[in-house]
Motif scaffolding. Structure first.
Motif, PDB file in Angstrom:
ATOM      1  N   CYS A 134       0.824  -1.208   0.000  1.00  0.00           N
ATOM      2  CA  CYS A 134       0.000   0.000   0.000  1.00  0.00           C
ATOM      3  C   CYS A 134       0.856   1.255   0.000  1.00  0.00           C
ATOM      4  N   ARG A 135       2.067   1.145   0.529  1.00  0.00           N
ATOM      5  CA  ARG A 135       2.967   2.307   0.503  1.00  0.00           C
ATOM      6  C   ARG A 135       3.244   2.703  -0.950  1.00  0.00           C
ATOM      7  N   LEU A 136       3.381   1.703  -1.802  1.00  0.00           N
ATOM      8  CA  LEU A 136       3.597   1.999  -3.220  1.00  0.00           C
ATOM      9  C   LEU A 136       2.378   2.704  -3.797  1.00  0.00           C
ATOM     10  N   MET A 137       1.189   2.252  -3.374  1.00  0.00           N
ATOM     11  CA  MET A 137      -0.027   2.910  -3.829  1.00  0.00           C
ATOM     12  C   MET A 137      -0.058   4.350  -3.336  1.00  0.00           C
ATOM     13  N   HIS A 138       0.437   4.537  -2.108  1.00  0.00           N
ATOM     14  CA  HIS A 138       0.490   5.888  -1.537  1.00  0.00           C
ATOM     15  C   HIS A 138       1.402   6.784  -2.374  1.00  0.00           C
ATOM     16  N   ARG A 139       2.552   6.258  -2.783  1.00  0.00           N
ATOM     17  CA  ARG A 139       3.462   7.036  -3.624  1.00  0.00           C
ATOM     18  C   ARG A 139       2.807   7.393  -4.944  1.00  0.00           C
ATOM     19  N   GLU A 153       0.474  10.191  -4.477  1.00  0.00           N
ATOM     20  CA  GLU A 153       1.147  11.479  -4.348  1.00  0.00           C
ATOM     21  C   GLU A 153       1.529  12.036  -5.716  1.00  0.00           C
ATOM     22  N   GLN A 154       2.016  11.160  -6.593  1.00  0.00           N
ATOM     23  CA  GLN A 154       2.369  11.618  -7.942  1.00  0.00           C
ATOM     24  C   GLN A 154       1.125  12.052  -8.700  1.00  0.00           C
ATOM     25  N   LEU A 155       0.032  11.324  -8.460  1.00  0.00           N
ATOM     26  CA  LEU A 155      -1.210  11.686  -9.114  1.00  0.00           C
ATOM     27  C   LEU A 155      -1.709  13.033  -8.625  1.00  0.00           C
ATOM     28  N   GLY A 193      -7.005  17.635  -9.649  1.00  0.00           N
ATOM     29  CA  GLY A 193      -8.454  17.572  -9.668  1.00  0.00           C
ATOM     30  C   GLY A 193      -8.987  16.157  -9.540  1.00  0.00           C
ATOM     31  N   VAL A 194      -8.240  15.217 -10.109  1.00  0.00           N
ATOM     32  CA  VAL A 194      -8.673  13.821 -10.070  1.00  0.00           C
ATOM     33  C   VAL A 194      -8.383  13.196  -8.720  1.00  0.00           C
ATOM     34  N   ALA A 195      -7.240  13.565  -8.141  1.00  0.00           N
ATOM     35  CA  ALA A 195      -6.783  12.880  -6.920  1.00  0.00           C
ATOM     36  C   ALA A 195      -7.048  13.673  -5.656  1.00  0.00           C
ATOM     37  N   ALA A 196      -7.889  14.679  -5.720  1.00  0.00           N
ATOM     38  CA  ALA A 196      -8.071  15.562  -4.568  1.00  0.00           C
ATOM     39  C   ALA A 196      -8.562  14.835  -3.335  1.00  0.00           C
ATOM     40  N   ASN A 197      -9.293  13.748  -3.532  1.00  0.00           N
ATOM     41  CA  ASN A 197      -9.888  13.064  -2.392  1.00  0.00           C
ATOM     42  C   ASN A 197      -9.105  11.858  -1.909  1.00  0.00           C
TER      43      ASN A 197
END
Length: 309
Positions: free
Chosen positions: A58-63, A66-68, A74-78
């Motif tokens: 999940c840490r990779l998903m977190h990274r 962050e890039q997103l 606008g897409v990743a605001a939430n």
């Protein structure tokens, strides 16, 4: 030696439902525009309940999130910033007026389940100072009495860990806690060197600075600390950001009501093992605009189940 219980790994991961379902086959009306959203709709976020190893993924998903954020805010605001950290550590509050025998019996059995490798396994025991000595001695004795070995043999109550990495991780967490003043009530050292076995371990008087107070052990390791006033126990129960489940023991109906309302957890069970619907504590920024602000921090399955019998 064969594993006594099946390992809970990636198959235990459960992705939360996104706000918009992107396939043509499963489109749903959008709550904002009331139309059928296409595959490019934004995601609300994600939730995971799984082993510590899965949290590392999940840490990779977190990274990636962050890039997103940087490239398409606008897409990743939430998307929340902390979803990948392994801090799911269900608290257990034991009040001075609790049925201690019942609390010891239920919590020792729950802690031994799958050698503590369960997302709702009790970990942080907060016991009122008037009864902490009685509870600690009884709980440590119950954990120590558990027969550990091959799960296919009769009488075995505690099996191995999922892999050798968990053994090393538990040894590190215990050593760090003891170095900072924690007192082992039972266990704490690996038994032999065959198989991924780690004994049932109970640590008392663990300082907040110890890693075990912040990191998910995912094994047969429990912390028993004292509290004086109920406010202290509730504050500690709510300290960590991800609260999937919580437990409490008391004979006071008023205290039951207060614990059910003030413990900020996806599920709270009082005086018994009554966990049912899965839903964790959610960050405030994931609430819908029309949601009641009083429900901030509570997941969809948040309710208190009280067993007074």
């Amino acid at each position: 030696m064969a594993a006594a219980y099946p390992a809970h790994g990636a198959q235990a991961a459960q992705a939360g439902r996104s706000r918009h379902l992107g396939t043509d086959r499963h489109r749903r009306p959008c709550r904002d525009c009331r139309s059928r959203c296409g595959p490019r709709a934004a995601s609300r976020g994600f939730a995971v309940r799984a082993s510590t190893g899965v949290f590392e993924r999940c840490r990779l998903m977190h990274r990636a999130a962050e890039q997103l954020r940087e490239r398409a805010p606008g897409v990743a605001a939430n998307l929340t910033r902390e979803q990948g950290k392994p801090r799911v550590m269900p608290p257990v509050i034991v009040c001075a007026n609790a049925d201690l025998d019942k609390a010891v019996r239920l919590m020792a059995g729950s802690k031994r389940r799958s050698a503590g490798q369960v997302c709702v396994s009790p970990k942080r025991f907060l016991v009122q100072e008037e009864v902490i000595a009685l509870f600690l001695s009884g709980f440590a004795a119950a954990m120590q009495a558990a027969l550990q070995g091959n799960g296919q043999e009769d009488g075995v109550q505690l099996g191995p860990l999922a892999n050798d990495r968990r053994v090393a991780a538990l040894e590190t967490l215990v050593a760090d806690a003891v170095e900072q003043g924690a007192r082992p009530a039972t266990g704490g050292k690996r038994i032999g060197n065959v198989g991924n076995f780690f004994p049932a371990t109970v640590l008392a008087e663990v300082p907040l600075s110890a890693r075990i107070m912040h990191e998910e052990p995912f094994g047969p390791l429990a912390i028993v600390n004292r509290f004086s006033m109920l406010e202290e126990a509730i504050a500690e129960a709510n300290r960590l950001p991800y609260r999937l489940a919580s437990y409490a023991f008391t004979r006071s109906v008023r205290t039951m009501q207060r614990l059910g309302l003030e413990i900020d957890s996806g599920m709270t069970t009082i005086n018994h093992l009554g966990l049912a619907l899965f839903g964790g504590a959610q960050p405030r920024d994931l609430l819908e605009p029309e949601d009641d602000p009083a429900d901030a921090g509570r997941g969809p399955g948040c309710w208190a189940a009280c067993g007074t019998g």
